[in-house]
Design a protein around this motif. Structure first.
Motif, mmCIF file in Angstrom:
data_model
loop_
_atom_site.group_PDB
_atom_site.id
_atom_site.type_symbol
_atom_site.label_atom_id
_atom_site.label_comp_id
_atom_site.label_asym_id
_atom_site.label_seq_id
_atom_site.Cartn_x
_atom_site.Cartn_y
_atom_site.Cartn_z
ATOM 1 N N LEU A 144 -46.493 33.148 42.201
ATOM 2 C CA LEU A 144 -46.727 33.619 43.570
ATOM 3 C C LEU A 144 -46.155 35.076 44.043
ATOM 4 C CD1 LEU A 144 -47.752 33.171 46.388
ATOM 5 C CD2 LEU A 144 -45.942 31.662 46.713
ATOM 6 N N LYS A 145 -44.798 35.266 43.483
ATOM 7 C CA LYS A 145 -44.433 36.424 43.780
ATOM 8 C C LYS A 145 -44.882 37.720 43.044
ATOM 9 C CE LYS A 145 -39.558 34.710 44.780
ATOM 10 N NZ LYS A 145 -38.217 34.437 44.167
ATOM 11 N N GLU A 146 -45.248 37.531 42.073
ATOM 12 C CA GLU A 146 -45.997 38.346 41.162
ATOM 13 C C GLU A 146 -47.231 38.813 41.877
ATOM 14 O OE1 GLU A 146 -46.192 36.863 37.173
ATOM 15 O OE2 GLU A 146 -44.203 36.950 36.830
ATOM 16 N N SER A 147 -48.155 37.736 42.014
ATOM 17 C CA SER A 147 -49.413 38.209 42.788
ATOM 18 C C SER A 147 -49.304 38.700 44.117
ATOM 19 C CB SER A 147 -50.076 36.603 42.882
ATOM 20 O OG SER A 147 -50.178 35.944 41.578
ATOM 21 N N LEU A 148 -48.248 38.280 44.851
ATOM 22 C CA LEU A 148 -48.178 38.960 46.223
ATOM 23 C C LEU A 148 -47.619 40.519 45.906
ATOM 24 C CD1 LEU A 148 -46.638 36.230 48.514
ATOM 25 C CD2 LEU A 148 -49.149 36.892 48.424
ATOM 26 N N ASN A 149 -46.876 40.647 44.989
ATOM 27 C CA ASN A 149 -46.499 42.171 44.601
ATOM 28 C C ASN A 149 -47.688 43.097 44.530
ATOM 29 O OD1 ASN A 149 -43.916 41.821 45.116
ATOM 30 N ND2 ASN A 149 -43.290 41.272 43.193
ATOM 31 N N ILE A 150 -48.500 42.334 43.690
ATOM 32 C CA ILE A 150 -49.806 43.374 43.393
ATOM 33 C C ILE A 150 -50.774 43.173 44.506
ATOM 34 C CG2 ILE A 150 -51.908 43.246 41.737
ATOM 35 C CD1 ILE A 150 -50.083 41.608 39.968
ATOM 36 N N ILE A 151 -50.741 42.218 45.393
ATOM 37 C CA ILE A 151 -51.786 42.308 46.623
ATOM 38 C C ILE A 151 -51.329 43.126 47.719
ATOM 39 C CG2 ILE A 151 -52.914 40.574 48.227
ATOM 40 C CD1 ILE A 151 -52.731 38.427 46.325
ATOM 41 N N GLU A 152 -50.139 42.947 47.758
ATOM 42 C CA GLU A 152 -49.256 43.766 48.740
ATOM 43 C C GLU A 152 -49.945 45.249 49.342
ATOM 44 O OE1 GLU A 152 -44.966 44.798 50.382
ATOM 45 O OE2 GLU A 152 -45.183 44.401 48.425
ATOM 46 N N PRO A 153 -50.264 46.004 48.428
ATOM 47 C CA PRO A 153 -50.909 47.282 49.013
ATOM 48 C C PRO A 153 -52.106 47.142 49.747
ATOM 49 C CG PRO A 153 -50.333 47.719 46.789
ATOM 50 C CD PRO A 153 -50.223 46.303 47.003
#
Length: 221
Positions: free
Chosen positions: A51-60
């Motif tokens: 979840l953390k990895e995915s949100l970091n990529i989605i964040e921008p």
């Protein structure tokens, strides 16, 4: 009994955070839109690092939707949101089976029909949770309804005599602010208007309980 929750942009993440300790076994199905379905699935499966990895990529992409920029940035971002369908192509390989009955509300842009998509694994949960304007383009004419209503409701209008629990973050918007906030205000007010109409109809035919939860910091997973 049916649980309903969702949210556009970071609100979808916040909604899942508020629901992560809730016992979902008492619900026949969980209906979401926005990112709520994917985030909630990760919580219930213990996939916090994913979840953390995915949100970091989605964040921008989420920041383009939600963030308030300085003047020139606001103009540029409003043009992006008005024209762009998004080019987010991130997928996960994890196809672990979701351990609760998850359905994501989608709209068929061709027929204008609102549908519920049954989600069985984590990979599909991410994909259909991110079919959002500014993030991904439509898939087979299907788009997530989060941009229409922050809490899924259109798909519920045909239901009768159901027990429905709606977990709602509420609708906050800014008045007399920057261009980006004005754009966001219009979107939120439109969403609120349609949601309230659907809610009135839903209450006439079903036993509806609405739960308001406090917003949590979206970065605290």
């Amino acid at each position: 009994m049916i649980l309903v929750s969702g949210g556009f942009g970071w609100n979808g993440v916040k909604a899942a955070m508020n629901l992560r300790e809730l016992d979902l076994s008492k619900y026949d199905k969980v209906i979401t839109n926005g990112l709520t379905g994917f985030c909630l699935s990760c919580y219930k499966l213990g996939k916090i690092m994913l979840l953390k990895e995915s949100l970091n990529i989605i964040e921008p992409f989420l920041n383009k939707i939600d963030k308030d920029y300085f003047f020139i940035g606001n103009i540029r971002n409003c043009l992006y949101l008005s024209k762009g369908l998004g080019n987010f192509d991130y997928e996960i390989k994890d196809t672990v089976k979701i351990n609760f009955n998850l359905e994501i509300e989608l709209i068929d842009l061709k027929t204008e029909e609102i549908k519920l998509k049954t989600i069985e694994n984590l990979k599909d949960a991410l994909f259909y949770s991110t079919l959002i304007p500014g993030i991904r383009p439509p898939k087979d004419w299907l788009y997530n309804t989060a941009s229409l209503s922050r809490t899924p409701c259109y798909s519920l209008l045909k239901l009768k005599n159901e027990d429905i629990h709606i977990y709602d973050l509420g609708y906050n918007y800014y008045k007399h602010s920057t261009i980006q906030r004005t754009y966001k205000t219009i979107q939120v007010m439109r969403s609120k208007y349609f949601y309230e109409i659907c809610l009135d109809i839903l209450k006439k035919n079903n036993n509806v309980k609405i739960f308001k939860f406090e917003e949590k910091n979206e970065k605290t997973l």
